[in-house]
Design a protein around this motif. Structure first.
Motif, PDB file in Angstrom:
ATOM      1  N   LEU A 205       0.828  -1.200   0.000  1.00 18.51           N
ATOM      2  CA  LEU A 205       0.000   0.000   0.000  1.00 18.51           C
ATOM      3  C   LEU A 205       0.867   1.256   0.000  1.00 18.51           C
ATOM      4  N   THR A 206       1.970   1.200   0.742  1.00 18.48           N
ATOM      5  CA  THR A 206       2.884   2.335   0.801  1.00 18.48           C
ATOM      6  C   THR A 206       3.429   2.653  -0.587  1.00 18.48           C
ATOM      7  N   ALA A 207       3.859   1.622  -1.292  1.00 14.89           N
ATOM      8  CA  ALA A 207       4.416   1.836  -2.632  1.00 14.89           C
ATOM      9  C   ALA A 207       3.353   2.408  -3.566  1.00 14.89           C
ATOM     10  N   ALA A 208       2.130   1.912  -3.440  1.00 15.38           N
ATOM     11  CA  ALA A 208       1.060   2.428  -4.295  1.00 15.38           C
ATOM     12  C   ALA A 208       0.814   3.900  -3.984  1.00 15.38           C
ATOM     13  N   MET A 209       0.807   4.232  -2.704  1.00 16.07           N
ATOM     14  CA  MET A 209       0.579   5.633  -2.321  1.00 16.07           C
ATOM     15  C   MET A 209       1.708   6.518  -2.838  1.00 16.07           C
ATOM     16  N   TYR A 210       2.915   5.986  -2.797  1.00 15.04           N
ATOM     17  CA  TYR A 210       4.054   6.749  -3.297  1.00 15.04           C
ATOM     18  C   TYR A 210       3.935   6.947  -4.812  1.00 15.04           C
ATOM     19  N   MET A 211       3.598   5.884  -5.523  1.00 14.57           N
ATOM     20  CA  MET A 211       3.456   6.009  -6.981  1.00 14.57           C
ATOM     21  C   MET A 211       2.349   7.008  -7.316  1.00 14.57           C
ATOM     22  N   ALA A 212       1.258   6.970  -6.533  1.00  9.19           N
ATOM     23  CA  ALA A 212       0.155   7.899  -6.776  1.00  9.19           C
ATOM     24  C   ALA A 212       0.570   9.328  -6.452  1.00  9.19           C
ATOM     25  N   SER A 213       1.410   9.498  -5.422  1.00 10.25           N
ATOM     26  CA  SER A 213       1.848  10.842  -5.046  1.00 10.25           C
ATOM     27  C   SER A 213       2.779  11.422  -6.104  1.00 10.25           C
ATOM     28  N   LEU A 214       3.639  10.581  -6.635  1.00  8.04           N
ATOM     29  CA  LEU A 214       4.547  11.041  -7.692  1.00  8.04           C
ATOM     30  C   LEU A 214       3.774  11.329  -8.968  1.00  8.04           C
ATOM     31  N   GLY A 215       2.921  10.381  -9.354  1.00  8.25           N
ATOM     32  CA  GLY A 215       2.215  10.518 -10.619  1.00  8.25           C
ATOM     33  C   GLY A 215       3.138  10.244 -11.785  1.00  8.25           C
ATOM     34  N   GLY A 216       2.530  10.148 -12.959  1.00 10.93           N
ATOM     35  CA  GLY A 216       3.310   9.892 -14.164  1.00 10.93           C
ATOM     36  C   GLY A 216       4.291  11.025 -14.447  1.00 10.93           C
ATOM     37  N   THR A 217       3.832  12.239 -14.262  1.00  9.69           N
ATOM     38  CA  THR A 217       4.700  13.387 -14.506  1.00  9.69           C
ATOM     39  C   THR A 217       5.846  13.409 -13.507  1.00  9.69           C
ATOM     40  N   GLY A 218       5.524  13.138 -12.259  1.00  6.36           N
ATOM     41  CA  GLY A 218       6.532  13.212 -11.210  1.00  6.36           C
ATOM     42  C   GLY A 218       7.596  12.144 -11.329  1.00  6.36           C
ATOM     43  N   ILE A 219       7.208  10.933 -11.664  1.00  2.00           N
ATOM     44  CA  ILE A 219       8.207   9.869 -11.685  1.00  2.00           C
ATOM     45  C   ILE A 219       9.210  10.107 -12.822  1.00  2.00           C
ATOM     46  N   ARG A 220       8.730  10.683 -13.912  1.00  2.00           N
ATOM     47  CA  ARG A 220       9.663  10.995 -15.002  1.00  2.00           C
ATOM     48  C   ARG A 220      10.667  12.046 -14.534  1.00  2.00           C
ATOM     49  N   LYS A 221      10.172  13.042 -13.857  1.00  2.36           N
ATOM     50  CA  LYS A 221      11.037  14.128 -13.391  1.00  2.36           C
ATOM     51  C   LYS A 221      12.042  13.623 -12.351  1.00  2.36           C
ATOM     52  N   LEU A 222      11.542  12.821 -11.435  1.00  6.30           N
ATOM     53  CA  LEU A 222      12.410  12.351 -10.348  1.00  6.30           C
ATOM     54  C   LEU A 222      13.477  11.391 -10.865  1.00  6.30           C
ATOM     55  N   ALA A 223      13.090  10.528 -11.796  1.00  9.06           N
ATOM     56  CA  ALA A 223      14.053   9.582 -12.350  1.00  9.06           C
ATOM     57  C   ALA A 223      15.147  10.350 -13.098  1.00  9.06           C
ATOM     58  N   LYS A 224      14.740  11.353 -13.857  1.00 11.98           N
ATOM     59  CA  LYS A 224      15.719  12.154 -14.600  1.00 11.98           C
ATOM     60  C   LYS A 224      16.679  12.845 -13.620  1.00 11.98           C
ATOM     61  N   LEU A 225      16.155  13.323 -12.522  1.00 14.51           N
ATOM     62  CA  LEU A 225      16.995  14.014 -11.539  1.00 14.51           C
ATOM     63  C   LEU A 225      18.029  13.048 -10.951  1.00 14.51           C
ATOM     64  N   ASN A 226      17.609  11.828 -10.651  1.00 19.15           N
ATOM     65  CA  ASN A 226      18.537  10.824 -10.143  1.00 19.15           C
ATOM     66  C   ASN A 226      19.640  10.565 -11.180  1.00 19.15           C
ATOM     67  N   PHE A 227      19.209  10.431 -12.416  1.00 22.39           N
ATOM     68  CA  PHE A 227      20.163  10.179 -13.495  1.00 22.39           C
ATOM     69  C   PHE A 227      21.158  11.337 -13.618  1.00 22.39           C
ATOM     70  N   ASP A 228      20.639  12.551 -13.670  1.00 20.62           N
ATOM     71  CA  ASP A 228      21.504  13.723 -13.842  1.00 20.62           C
ATOM     72  C   ASP A 228      22.514  13.842 -12.708  1.00 20.62           C
ATOM     73  N   LYS A 229      22.064  13.621 -11.501  1.00 20.82           N
ATOM     74  CA  LYS A 229      22.951  13.787 -10.342  1.00 20.82           C
ATOM     75  C   LYS A 229      24.052  12.732 -10.354  1.00 20.82           C
ATOM     76  N   ALA A 230      23.681  11.515 -10.692  1.00 18.01           N
ATOM     77  CA  ALA A 230      24.691  10.460 -10.747  1.00 18.01           C
ATOM     78  C   ALA A 230      25.699  10.761 -11.848  1.00 18.01           C
ATOM     79  N   GLU A 231      25.211  11.270 -12.970  1.00 17.47           N
ATOM     80  CA  GLU A 231      26.125  11.612 -14.065  1.00 17.47           C
ATOM     81  C   GLU A 231      27.089  12.710 -13.635  1.00 17.47           C
ATOM     82  N   TYR A 232      26.585  13.631 -12.839  1.00 15.41           N
ATOM     83  CA  TYR A 232      27.435  14.731 -12.354  1.00 15.41           C
ATOM     84  C   TYR A 232      28.585  14.187 -11.509  1.00 15.41           C
ATOM     85  N   LEU A 233      28.276  13.287 -10.599  1.00 13.58           N
ATOM     86  CA  LEU A 233      29.333  12.715  -9.756  1.00 13.58           C
ATOM     87  C   LEU A 233      30.273  11.845 -10.604  1.00 13.58           C
TER      88      LEU A 233
END
Lengths: 444, 474, 444, 474
Positions: free
Chosen positions: A336-364
């Motif tokens: 249920l927690t994971a579902a709530m998290y996915m719902a809180s992020l939304g489709g738009t949010g998960i794309r943005k957050l994943a990109k941010l993780n990618f960008d930050k790792a690339e920076y390091l």
């Protein structure tokens, strides 16, 4: 004792009703020879306040505090968790309920699980997902056993060496008492699994890859699917960082037949490794071989939509030893927690957050290379990557630890040829300042 | 109030949580790897909070009322344990760091191992299994590893018909063919039958004790002796440990391997199906077979010991459901030996009280001294065409969660009531009165039961249709 | 923004329905001359994670941490709060509800308040208690105004100087624009209020004492009641530490007519002084003069028991300027919290806990005397007491602070004749070790 | 499920919380001071937890659904603010320690003071008042102190009939006799009427703007000028600030003193009636009159300033409802200027949308551009003998909290709807449909409304009996 309501008077009343004179009378079927004949050796009962002191002492023993930035992943990822999630998931109607055996008074859990199954299926690109497994590692073991069941006569499975070493260890444990053979597939120079020699003659019921794999490397899933299917095997895709699928193609859409992995990243705290969430899905045609609980939609007497546990013929209560698996309790509230998290992020949010993780790792990654480290692999990675240092990294690591940064996992304990190689993880929780500090310290 | 499914709500562009702004340059991922991202609905924070608040309101939990689900031990889940499990010191601890950085979290595991050993009477414990059935699997893997270490692969295992449901499946995963033993007329195992069935092909026996009829297996020591004599091992399913803490010493019973359910006996919440935790406890001789790594203490430091050649290996990616372990340790520290024993005494007292008070109203399958639960059936109601299911559904309308029904399978139409020790006498009396009323209604107005429940979001659900035309994904 | 659900498309739809083309169209009744013509000067919006960092910074600015033992009371008392209380009181049905104007869907709040009123009446020994005031200080001000209303022609009230100085300051504030006079009553040597010269000729509508008073001294309430009633005045009894009534006689049982004070001790955290809980009760005959909300029992259409706000004729919505008080919102959730705390303690528990507070304070009192300090007053005290030091206490206080103990409130700022006098508070949260450390440090 | 009153439960000797064992010697209190202790019931922890869990289930909160209670601004209460207010760093801070030990907690007050000044356009703020009416009282005390400082005691005050209910009582506490001003035909104040009533006996005027009809007092600047010319002050009741953040500058309107309700505009939870918080904001000239102590910052240290000779003095034992201040600051920091303005825009948008959608179904008292709320009445339903109360009770059965009813008094049978900005378009549409259905039912089946609500623990309650024979204590 505050959890035990009976007063002496209550107890006497009940003794009288039952017709015994003391507690001994209740235990007369327990032979003397089975009796616990001393006090259990435990510390004396603590008040709530003594317990708080005890836990404060535990906390004081931790050299890594909650304030540390942790640039280590390898199966557990520090992501921001919105305060809404613990606030809701601690509601006692959710947390203190049992498995929803009586669906009419458990529609909350059931609708929540159904929604989880659906969002998970969408995330992983599969037709159907179950209501969870224990964790990513045991999910992979169950996936391989499922592959064996589907593969029928085949007695072998193949697993990539780039799969998390702990996952492979769990697979070994599950397979030990069976007659089935596990073959490990080598990792190529670029950090991807070498499938070049795969053929139908290998007789693999299933071939398992992880993507992003243990080194953070994104496998070429589409080509892998072709190769594995050409070898007449099932393609099992594992993962430990589902957030990646906000940016990279989902395993199912690339052709994986069974997809399984760890869902801890989706709103569940690291918590020393548990509880996490085994996510598990597959193509429709394999649904009757799927282990674990499933929730399905149905109707009530008046035709109203509702949800129930279903296909329990696959489960132990009915088929017992012929069950698809022995799994029963799963990771309910984490689901249920994971579902709530996915719902809180939304489709738009998960794309943005994943990109941010990618960008930050690339920076390091770029910064460490500039600082003199060498990349271990040159295939693309997501939020984790491995580098080799020319000189001993341990003193740097220690100095960073003192500055509040836990950075890099030593890979030498996991792979023979990776001395002085370290695996770094960068999520959205790591600020540029922290990354710059690491780079600066390496440069020194 | 109705609440649509998540994807029936929302508008593209809403968001329900903060995402940090980027403080690093944009990077580029190879286009052939990039996906579209999942088709999730976009919701605001209030959308999400209301959604799950409403969902929660359709559920029943232990805080809502008595939850006498037999064999599930639904006792009160203390709030303080939740607080500690959720404290940042615990939730932020990373499992891949060196031992020296994790002394506090390792200590919790170490102490819990010791305390569970003390409670069961056994010698060594691993807390890695993530649920009861996972603990059973660990136990069966230990059986297999033990026999293998002695050069003998065995292929069968004895399992009584009063065992827990997952036992046969766990054994089958390890290549054992379950051999069922029928319980005797008193509801417990008959020594002679075990003697007859036990041979050197048999890896051993899996005994749930107290069994799922709520009865103590009085002959367990003799049975263990028979099994041991044939080179077998005795597995104890400790799911019902709540009935015997401080009363029964599992080692003295002859048990070699036992799993516990922390989410039953040790008050950790069930979470609508998990996370559980199923520590596995063994006698000294089998300690080497326990899952790896184990937490040891050398007098100064807690360490993860991984080099254990006999071990069955790793069962979980890390240390099992760690947050659940924290809660269970808090519970044990709060209770101490004296209160754990009291918990057992009161649990049995409560079950016996219900048994005595209801046995003239519901048919009692075995009228013998019960332990933590009592198994009734719908036999007396059959003449009114009222079934166990009808009684269960009607109980809901009175504000109770129904007992476990149709289990154990050895009792036709079973109604398995386990009140636990945290129910007060007033609660028991109220529950008993409600059951009596329902029994009266069964006679006077069976339709009332057939049409139950009435007070919930949905009326009785069609489970057959759900299985026939599965709709598992929206 | 996660709290604001509207998308641009939603907004356009709504504009069309309303018949405006932009937000400006909604605000056309606001004249240009009233307009806010620049951006409000506020920091840029913070994400949840930035806010967490900000609050961590605030925390790092505090020299007193949650780990400190605080031996200071003076109106706010550190008591243990069971974890059940925040767990339950944070349930959104309780915390996010408004004043129960629609009783049928607010029976939780209403029954909870009714229970609070009842437990409070029992604790204070009064016939009726209201559903709370803002805090102890404003409750005392309202009590004195109530005394004036009951006293009719009388224009004066008397308050003991042993009442908390802040309470008296609030009384002054409330009385400033009125025509009524406040007279302060001196404190005798033993720490109790001197009522020896009180007479009917003083014309006091009411006389207010606090017990335990600011110095922790338990007033002789029965004798005070006699003296005050003999002077034809109402007896108002204030308090700041209601836990005392687990051990000492309740004010109502001693003859007080109006009882009021601060309920923070009952399960509410100190929280830099608020929110707390103004408790307020009186004899039955004064109920129509009682300020604040009241919940009463009634029946529904089918005769079933239920609860409603009642006697609202005393309130502003109906009588407006003739209301007994302007109080409207009160301390709702704190009220429920206190009731839950009282229920968790129980009658047996509150006696035990009050005794423990008394015993611990007596232990420190004796220890400090042995260490050379002089008691300021010799009347009995409850969990607080004042001592005079021969030499400067400030260095000792500083050294204790560094050992994690905040001990003693300097009274010189509050009373002219109390240089080098300090008020100590000891509750159940202070261990003997902490008390011994204080004693040892004073001895040095 | 029923739940008895606390004292109808329990058994002597139970306990519901831990009490530490004593580690000090027994001491003796003089016998004549000792009491018996209160007659509280003894309950176990599970008794208490279930009691309050059940109570909570009979309540409706913002997380349950739309709560369009006009003038109460029931917006979503963010969870993160609760977390910070409950963090140990805040809850353990003691208010009687020296400033140097409390820099963090003082900084919160200081910053909040500044931000509230920025939001209102006024110059100086005290956050001490514990609720809106307490803020009003602070405002009136400032009026009184101001006039006194100028050597003139005034004895009247102007209050429009569309003001909030507590205004007259607050003024009366300061010795002012309220003079009511009838609002004009457009629902707002008429300049001439103010000019006629304002004189040098009048301390000033108390204006709620937007007023309780949801209308902006367009003439406020002219009115303020008239009042100021006669030496009076202008009090703004800022309870409806949610309608004008970033849009209206209170100083430019001519307001001298204004209170805010943090538990409305600034999203802090109402707690079933409190704690609230009612900061009072003033123009520079009146800053000296603000309550004491005030938090100041000297560039290095935050300090409590207490030596303020003009101050009205202390309103609260310490700093007001501090925990509420923390929540409001968190909200402001999360929103920033741009989102606070958006909140206002969306709040007004939502109210206007409801107004337009419902005005053919419910009578609209003043068909003018509304701000954050719209006031309807039951005029159209009178022919079916259906009242505002019936409509409200019927709304409950559809899962909505009713709007504010029978207020403001100037509209007979008022139905005052304030949706707030946190309601989405879908929620508004669903609500609108429900109201339309109820309007249709009023015509077709009035009894349905008369018998509402049906879905709750109790049916319609008898409030008259409660007042006639008060039963206030069990």
């Amino acid at each position: 004792m505050r959890y035990l309501p009976h007063t002496d008077e209550d107890i006497r009343t009940m003794f009288d009703t039952i017709g015994v004179s003391d507690f001994e009378g209740l235990f007369r079927t327990v032979p003397e020879s089975c009796r616990y004949d001393k006090e259990m050796k435990l510390p004396p009962p603590k008040t709530e306040w003594d317990l708080n002191s005890y836990m404060a002492e535990i906390k004081s023993m931790m050299k890594i505090t909650p304030e540390h930035a942790v640039l280590v992943g390898a199966g557990r990822y520090q992501h921001h968790i919105p305060s809404t999630i613990p606030a809701i998931m601690s509601r006692s109607e959710l947390i203190t309920a049992y498995t929803p055996y009586q669906p009419e008074m458990a529609q909350g859990t059931l609708q929540g699980l159904y929604e989880y199954q659906t969002l998970t299926a969408r995330l992983l690109g599969v037709d159907v997902a179950n209501a969870s497994m224990y964790d990513g590692a045991s999910a992979l073991a169950e996936a391989l056993l499922m592959g064996i069941r589907i593969g029928r006569k085949k007695k072998r499975v193949a697993v990539s060496k780039a799969i998390h070493p702990h996952y492979r260890a769990v697979v070994d444990t599950y397979f030990a008492p069976t007659e089935y053979e596990i073959v490990e597939l080598a990792v190529a120079e670029d950090g991807r699994t070498d499938l070049s020699s795969l053929s139908a003659e290998d007789g693999f019921a299933a071939v398992a890859l992880q993507s992003p794999n243990f080194f953070g490397v994104i496998e070429d899933m589409e080509k892998s699917a072709e190769a594995i299917h050409a070898a007449d095997s099932l393609f099992i895709a594992a993962f430990s960082e589902p957030l990646a699928f906000g940016l990279v193609k989902s395993p199912g859409s690339c052709g994986a037949d069974i997809v399984c992995g760890e869902g801890q990243s989706l709103g569940i705290p690291v918590s020393f490794g548990g509880p996490g969430l085994g996510m598990f899905g597959c193509r429709d045609k394999f649904v009757r071989n799927l282990p674990g609980r499933l929730v399905g939609e149905t109707r009530d007497l008046e035709g109203k939509r509702g949800y129930v546990l279903t296909l329990s013929t696959r489960e132990q209560h009915i088929r017992r030893e012929k069950a698809t698996s022995n799994i029963c309790s799963n990771q309910g509230i984490c689901t249920l927690t994971a579902a709530m998290y996915m719902a809180s992020l939304g489709g738009t949010g998960i794309r943005k957050l994943a990109k941010l993780n990618f960008d930050k790792a690339e920076y390091l990654k770029a910064g460490l290379q500039q600082a003199g480290a060498t990349l271990c692999h040159d295939a693309p990675t997501f939020n984790e990557f491995a580098v080799r240092f020319d000189s001993d990294f341990k003193p740097v690591q220690k100095s960073l630890m003192e500055q509040g940064i836990a950075a890099g996992l030593n890979l030498s304990g996991f792979y023979d040829d990776m001395d002085n190689c370290y695996l770094f993880c960068v999520t959205e929780t790591a600020s540029k300042d922290v990354l710059d500090t690491v780079i600066k310290e390496v440069k020194k | 109030m109705e609440e649509p499914l998540l994807w029936e709500k929302g508008r593209p562009g809403r968001n329900g949580m903060s995402i940090p702004d980027s403080d690093v340059p944009d990077a580029q991922l190879a286009a052939d790897l990039c996906g579209e991202g999942p088709d999730f609905p976009d919701l605001s924070e209030v959308d999400v909070v209301r959604h799950y608040t409403r969902l929660s309101q359709w559920n029943f939990g232990v805080d809502t009322g008595m939850y006498p689900l037999g064999s599930c031990t639904m006792k009160y889940n203390p709030k303080i344990n939740e607080k500690h499990a959720a404290s940042e010191g615990i939730t932020s601890a990373h499992p891949m760091l060196d031992d020296e950085y994790c002394q506090g979290t390792l200590r919790i595991i170490y102490e819990l191992q010791n305390y569970l050993a003390a409670i069961t009477g056994l010698d060594a414990v691993s807390v890695q299994p993530a649920a009861g059935a996972h603990g059973e699997l660990a136990g069966m893997l230990i059986f297999a590893a033990y026999h293998k270490s002695r050069g003998k692969k065995r292929n069968k295992i004895l399992i009584p018909d009063t065992a827990h449901g997952t036992n046969p499946a766990s054994a089958a995963l390890c290549g054992y063919k379950p051999v069922s033993i029928k319980s005797g007329p008193r509801g417990i195992l008959d020594v002679d039958q075990v003697r007859e069935l036990m041979d050197e092909e048999c890896a051993g026996i899996m005994i749930t004790n107290p069994n799922t009829l709520g009865l103590f297996e009085e002959n367990i020591r003799e049975i263990a002796q028979i099994v041991h004599e044939k080179g077998g091992l005795v597995y104890g399913d400790g799911a019902n440990m709540n009935a015997v803490m401080g009363i029964v010493d599992m080692k003295k019973c002859g048990v070699d391997v036992l799993h516990l359910n922390l989410h039953k006996t040790f008050s950790t919440p069930h979470g609508g199906g998990g996370p559980g935790s199923g520590p596995v406890c063994v006698v000294e001789e089998l300690a080497g077979f326990l899952p790896s790594p184990r937490v040891v203490f050398d007098g100064e430091q807690y360490r993860l010991e991984d080099e254990r050649p006999e071990s069955i290996g790793r069962m979980h990616c890390f240390h099992g459901n760690y947050g659940v372990l924290v809660r269970a340790l808090c519970y044990i520290l709060t209770m101490g030996a004296e209160n754990l024993k009291k918990a057992t005494q009161y649990a049995v007292l409560n079950a016996c009280y219900i048994k005595v008070k209801l046995k003239n109203h519901l048919h009692l399958a075995y009228d013998r001294p019960c332990m933590h639960e009592a198994v009734f059936s719908d036999k007396k109601q059959q003449e009114y065409k009222v079934t166990t299911l009808d009684i269960a559904k009607r109980l809901m309308d009175s504000g109770y969660h129904p007992p476990t029904i149709y289990f154990p399978l050895v009792v036709h139409g079973a109604i398995m009531i386990e009140p636990t020790e945290t129910e007060s006498l007033e609660e028991l009396d109220t529950f008993i009165e409600v059951v009596k009323e329902i029994v009266a209604e069964a006679k006077s107005d069976a339709e009332l039961l057939k049409n139950a429940p009435q007070r919930f979001k949905v009326k009785r659900l069609d489970e057959t249709q759900a299985a026939r035309q599965p709709c598992l994904c929206g």
